[in-house]
Design a protein around this motif. Structure first.
Motif, PDB file in Angstrom:
ATOM      1  N   CYS A   1       3.768  -4.674   7.030  1.00  0.00           N
ATOM      2  CA  CYS A   1       4.979  -3.934   6.644  1.00  0.00           C
ATOM      3  C   CYS A   1       6.084  -4.275   7.639  1.00  0.00           C
ATOM      4  O   CYS A   1       6.267  -3.568   8.649  1.00  0.00           O
ATOM      5  CB  CYS A   1       4.717  -2.430   6.633  1.00  0.00           C
ATOM      6  N   PRO A   2       6.834  -5.341   7.398  1.00  0.00           N
ATOM      7  CA  PRO A   2       7.894  -5.732   8.336  1.00  0.00           C
ATOM      8  C   PRO A   2       9.027  -4.721   8.421  1.00  0.00           C
ATOM      9  O   PRO A   2       9.809  -4.752   9.375  1.00  0.00           O
ATOM     10  CB  PRO A   2       8.389  -7.071   7.778  1.00  0.00           C
ATOM     11  N   ALA A   3       9.118  -3.811   7.451  1.00  0.00           N
ATOM     12  CA  ALA A   3      10.203  -2.818   7.474  1.00  0.00           C
ATOM     13  C   ALA A   3      10.098  -1.905   8.694  1.00  0.00           C
ATOM     14  O   ALA A   3      11.114  -1.385   9.162  1.00  0.00           O
ATOM     15  CB  ALA A   3      10.183  -1.991   6.201  1.00  0.00           C
ATOM     16  N   ARG A   4       8.898  -1.671   9.184  1.00  0.00           N
ATOM     17  CA  ARG A   4       8.726  -0.750  10.311  1.00  0.00           C
ATOM     18  C   ARG A   4       9.556  -1.184  11.517  1.00  0.00           C
ATOM     19  O   ARG A   4      10.173  -0.359  12.187  1.00  0.00           O
ATOM     20  CB  ARG A   4       7.254  -0.633  10.699  1.00  0.00           C
ATOM     21  N   GLU A   5       9.579  -2.474  11.775  1.00  0.00           N
ATOM     22  CA  GLU A   5      10.349  -2.989  12.908  1.00  0.00           C
ATOM     23  C   GLU A   5      11.632  -3.681  12.460  1.00  0.00           C
ATOM     24  O   GLU A   5      12.453  -4.067  13.288  1.00  0.00           O
ATOM     25  CB  GLU A   5       9.502  -3.980  13.711  1.00  0.00           C
ATOM     26  N   GLY A   6      11.787  -3.833  11.149  1.00  0.00           N
ATOM     27  CA  GLY A   6      12.946  -4.544  10.622  1.00  0.00           C
ATOM     28  C   GLY A   6      14.009  -3.609  10.084  1.00  0.00           C
ATOM     29  O   GLY A   6      14.409  -2.636  10.750  1.00  0.00           O
ATOM     30  N   VAL A   7      14.444  -3.864   8.848  1.00  0.00           N
ATOM     31  CA  VAL A   7      15.511  -3.064   8.225  1.00  0.00           C
ATOM     32  C   VAL A   7      14.871  -1.865   7.542  1.00  0.00           C
ATOM     33  O   VAL A   7      14.201  -2.004   6.519  1.00  0.00           O
ATOM     34  CB  VAL A   7      16.294  -3.921   7.210  1.00  0.00           C
TER      35      VAL A   7
ATOM     36  N   ALA B   1      11.542   5.723   4.699  1.00  0.00           N
ATOM     37  CA  ALA B   1      10.925   7.049   4.800  1.00  0.00           C
ATOM     38  C   ALA B   1      10.932   7.626   6.212  1.00  0.00           C
ATOM     39  O   ALA B   1      10.788   6.912   7.209  1.00  0.00           O
ATOM     40  CB  ALA B   1       9.491   6.983   4.292  1.00  0.00           C
ATOM     41  N   VAL B   2      11.056   8.952   6.254  1.00  0.00           N
ATOM     42  CA  VAL B   2      10.874   9.708   7.500  1.00  0.00           C
ATOM     43  C   VAL B   2       9.748  10.732   7.363  1.00  0.00           C
ATOM     44  O   VAL B   2       9.344  11.347   8.355  1.00  0.00           O
ATOM     45  CB  VAL B   2      12.179  10.425   7.927  1.00  0.00           C
ATOM     46  N   LEU B   3       9.248  10.927   6.153  1.00  0.00           N
ATOM     47  CA  LEU B   3       8.161  11.870   5.894  1.00  0.00           C
ATOM     48  C   LEU B   3       7.019  11.156   5.158  1.00  0.00           C
ATOM     49  O   LEU B   3       7.266  10.355   4.255  1.00  0.00           O
ATOM     50  CB  LEU B   3       8.636  13.040   5.029  1.00  0.00           C
ATOM     51  N   GLY B   4       5.790  11.440   5.549  1.00  0.00           N
ATOM     52  CA  GLY B   4       4.632  11.001   4.784  1.00  0.00           C
ATOM     53  C   GLY B   4       4.328   9.522   4.811  1.00  0.00           C
ATOM     54  O   GLY B   4       3.456   9.061   4.079  1.00  0.00           O
ATOM     55  N   HIS B   5       5.016   8.742   5.635  1.00  0.00           N
ATOM     56  CA  HIS B   5       4.766   7.300   5.662  1.00  0.00           C
ATOM     57  C   HIS B   5       3.548   6.976   6.524  1.00  0.00           C
ATOM     58  O   HIS B   5       2.995   7.852   7.196  1.00  0.00           O
ATOM     59  CB  HIS B   5       6.000   6.541   6.139  1.00  0.00           C
ATOM     60  N   SER B   6       3.139   5.717   6.484  1.00  0.00           N
ATOM     61  CA  SER B   6       1.964   5.296   7.240  1.00  0.00           C
ATOM     62  C   SER B   6       2.259   3.987   7.965  1.00  0.00           C
ATOM     63  O   SER B   6       3.333   3.393   7.790  1.00  0.00           O
ATOM     64  CB  SER B   6       0.767   5.110   6.302  1.00  0.00           C
ATOM     65  N   GLU B   7       1.304   3.528   8.732  1.00  0.00           N
ATOM     66  CA  GLU B   7       1.450   2.236   9.397  1.00  0.00           C
ATOM     67  C   GLU B   7       1.586   1.105   8.397  1.00  0.00           C
ATOM     68  O   GLU B   7       2.128   0.053   8.708  1.00  0.00           O
ATOM     69  CB  GLU B   7       0.246   1.975  10.315  1.00  0.00           C
ATOM     70  N   ASP B   8       1.101   1.320   7.175  1.00  0.00           N
ATOM     71  CA  ASP B   8       1.086   0.256   6.170  1.00  0.00           C
ATOM     72  C   ASP B   8       2.302   0.242   5.268  1.00  0.00           C
ATOM     73  O   ASP B   8       2.516  -0.740   4.550  1.00  0.00           O
ATOM     74  CB  ASP B   8      -0.171   0.382   5.303  1.00  0.00           C
ATOM     75  N   CYS B   9       3.101   1.321   5.246  1.00  0.00           N
ATOM     76  CA  CYS B   9       4.235   1.356   4.311  1.00  0.00           C
ATOM     77  C   CYS B   9       5.193   2.482   4.667  1.00  0.00           C
ATOM     78  O   CYS B   9       4.761   3.616   4.929  1.00  0.00           O
ATOM     79  CB  CYS B   9       3.727   1.541   2.881  1.00  0.00           C
ATOM     80  N   VAL B  10       6.487   2.167   4.643  1.00  0.00           N
ATOM     81  CA  VAL B  10       7.521   3.177   4.892  1.00  0.00           C
ATOM     82  C   VAL B  10       8.523   3.230   3.731  1.00  0.00           C
ATOM     83  O   VAL B  10       9.657   3.672   3.897  1.00  0.00           O
ATOM     84  CB  VAL B  10       8.257   2.918   6.230  1.00  0.00           C
ATOM     85  N   ALA B  11       8.083   2.788   2.559  1.00  0.00           N
ATOM     86  CA  ALA B  11       8.966   2.775   1.384  1.00  0.00           C
ATOM     87  C   ALA B  11       9.267   4.191   0.903  1.00  0.00           C
ATOM     88  O   ALA B  11       8.533   5.137   1.186  1.00  0.00           O
ATOM     89  CB  ALA B  11       8.327   1.968   0.257  1.00  0.00           C
ATOM     90  N   THR B  12      10.342   4.324   0.157  1.00  0.00           N
ATOM     91  CA  THR B  12      10.708   5.604  -0.461  1.00  0.00           C
ATOM     92  C   THR B  12      10.703   5.461  -1.975  1.00  0.00           C
ATOM     93  O   THR B  12      10.921   4.382  -2.523  1.00  0.00           O
ATOM     94  CB  THR B  12      12.103   6.063  -0.025  1.00  0.00           C
ATOM     95  N   HIS B  13      10.460   6.595  -2.652  1.00  0.00           N
ATOM     96  CA  HIS B  13      10.544   6.606  -4.107  1.00  0.00           C
ATOM     97  C   HIS B  13      12.001   6.785  -4.511  1.00  0.00           C
ATOM     98  O   HIS B  13      12.698   7.631  -3.955  1.00  0.00           O
ATOM     99  CB  HIS B  13       9.690   7.745  -4.688  1.00  0.00           C
ATOM    100  N   PRO B  14      12.495   6.007  -5.481  1.00  0.00           N
ATOM    101  CA  PRO B  14      13.929   5.991  -5.750  1.00  0.00           C
ATOM    102  C   PRO B  14      14.448   6.998  -6.767  1.00  0.00           C
ATOM    103  O   PRO B  14      15.657   7.142  -6.925  1.00  0.00           O
ATOM    104  CB  PRO B  14      14.151   4.567  -6.278  1.00  0.00           C
ATOM    105  N   SER B  15      13.566   7.699  -7.492  1.00  0.00           N
ATOM    106  CA  SER B  15      14.016   8.513  -8.624  1.00  0.00           C
ATOM    107  C   SER B  15      14.740   9.779  -8.186  1.00  0.00           C
ATOM    108  O   SER B  15      14.273  10.509  -7.318  1.00  0.00           O
ATOM    109  CB  SER B  15      12.818   8.904  -9.491  1.00  0.00           C
ATOM    110  N   ASP B  16      15.876  10.058  -8.828  1.00  0.00           N
ATOM    111  CA  ASP B  16      16.545  11.357  -8.685  1.00  0.00           C
ATOM    112  C   ASP B  16      15.888  12.378  -9.615  1.00  0.00           C
ATOM    113  O   ASP B  16      15.639  13.520  -9.227  1.00  0.00           O
ATOM    114  CB  ASP B  16      18.036  11.241  -9.036  1.00  0.00           C
ATOM    115  N   MET B  17      15.620  11.957 -10.843  1.00  0.00           N
ATOM    116  CA  MET B  17      15.043  12.854 -11.841  1.00  0.00           C
ATOM    117  C   MET B  17      13.733  13.462 -11.359  1.00  0.00           C
ATOM    118  O   MET B  17      13.468  14.654 -11.555  1.00  0.00           O
ATOM    119  CB  MET B  17      14.804  12.093 -13.144  1.00  0.00           C
ATOM    120  N   ALA B  18      12.883  12.651 -10.719  1.00  0.00           N
ATOM    121  CA  ALA B  18      11.577  13.129 -10.276  1.00  0.00           C
ATOM    122  C   ALA B  18      11.701  14.233  -9.232  1.00  0.00           C
ATOM    123  O   ALA B  18      10.843  15.121  -9.160  1.00  0.00           O
ATOM    124  CB  ALA B  18      10.752  11.970  -9.716  1.00  0.00           C
TER     125      ALA B  18
END
Length: 329
Positions: free
Chosen positions: A138-144, A149-166
């Motif tokens: 997961c290059p995002a951790r040290e990259g852009v 994410a700031v909540l619920g992320h892990s060493e393997d992924c810091v992505a966020t879910h994009p939906s407003d509706m959800a």
């Protein structure tokens, strides 16, 4: 050009059967996310099963006084529906805050729930990404990672879910109905999306071949008010840096009922249970609202460049709760 097959089933059962027979099959609704991912090379389905013509495009009342929303209802139609605007304004506002009018005219309820992260590393096939190619990092951790994410992320992924509706559906305690090879089942929308853990490639708890058929809203709590607030880098057509969906009932100066969900902060819409525990029964004051937001956001683990999201989410939540209280006043 990567060739693929295309089918238009006549029924939900046929669509599910087609999918079960082809591990490389994907359901196609409005195509506003899947087609983009195919163009980027992130998705390469061997079969597209077009479910847009199935009879899943109606919004109807439930016997209990809630709403039943078909999976192929277009986002623009749902946002404009009279019952949604009158009884669930937080949902209408969230839909209108997402994407452009042209995209809302194509995007569907089911597809909106299942859209994938806009993390730049996930969308760039020249970069490693655990969500796209497990085990590559997961290059995002040290990259852009400013938007991630700031909540619920892990060493393997810091992505966020994009939906407003959800996010709005999470605050409304919606239920997602699924039809798959093993039959039908219902999943609370708050449990539909997974946190990444050590398996970030699985966005949801959907089983192979399962199709979203509808989303069911419970009756709106009596005397409640709701709203959606979103902070983004530009005024329109941008994903949330942070957002909040709030449903609040205030009586005699105290919070009787509260539902709160954050967007833009985690791998899934983040239902703020700790904040709700603080709010319930407490005085409807700014001090209470700050305390509630802080109770939820104490679990945040910001990375190098996205700590501002914690402050932003706190201000959005407090502002939304103050506005709803003023309306009740």
């Amino acid at each position: 050009m990567k060739p693929f097959a295309y089918q238009r089933p006549d029924s939900v059962a046929e669509a599910v059967r087609m999918n079960a027979e082809r591990p490389d099959a994907r359901f196609l609704g409005g195509g506003t996310n899947l087609v983009d991912l195919m163009k980027l090379g992130v998705e390469s389905p061997g079969l597209l099963i077009d479910v847009s013509g199935l009879p899943l495009d109606q919004v109807t009342a439930t016997d209990e006084g809630g709403l039943r929303i078909g999976a192929t209802v277009r986002n623009s139609d749902l946002a404009a529906h009279r019952a949604v605007r009158d009884r669930y304004p937080v949902l209408s506002q969230a839909l209108l805050a997402g994407a452009s009018g042209q995209l809302r005219n194509a995007a569907t309820t089911g597809g909106n729930l299942l859209q994938r992260t806009r993390c730049p590393y996930f969308q760039d096939t020249s970069k490693p990404c655990n969500k796209r190619t497990p085990g590559t990092g997961c290059p995002a951790r040290e990259g852009v990672h400013r938007d991630l994410a700031v909540l619920g992320h892990s060493e393997d992924c810091v992505a966020t879910h994009p939906s407003d509706m959800a996010v709005a559906l999470a605050a409304l305690d919606a239920t997602v109905h699924l039809h798959g090879p093993e039959g039908e089942r219902a999943v609370p929308v708050t449990e539909l999306h997974r946190l990444p853990g050590d398996d970030p490639g699985r966005d949801t708890v959907l089983r192979p071949g399962e199709l979203i058929t509808e989303v069911v809203l419970p009756p709106a709590p009596g005397g409640s008010a709701s709203l959606y607030r979103k902070a983004r880098d530009r005024a329109s057509y941008a994903f949330a840096l942070a957002s909040v969906a709030a449903v609040l009932t205030v009586r005699d100066g105290r919070v009787q009922q509260a539902s709160l969900a954050f967007g833009g902060l985690a791998h899934r819409p983040w239902r703020a249970r700790a904040a709700e525990d603080v709010l319930r029964g407490a005085p409807a004051t700014e001090e209470t609202f700050v305390r509630a937001a802080d109770a939820e956001l104490a679990a945040a683990r910001p990375l190098r460049d996205n700590g501002f999201k914690v402050t932003l989410a706190r201000r959005l939540a407090v502002g939304a709760l103050k506005e709803l209280t003023a309306r009740a006043g």
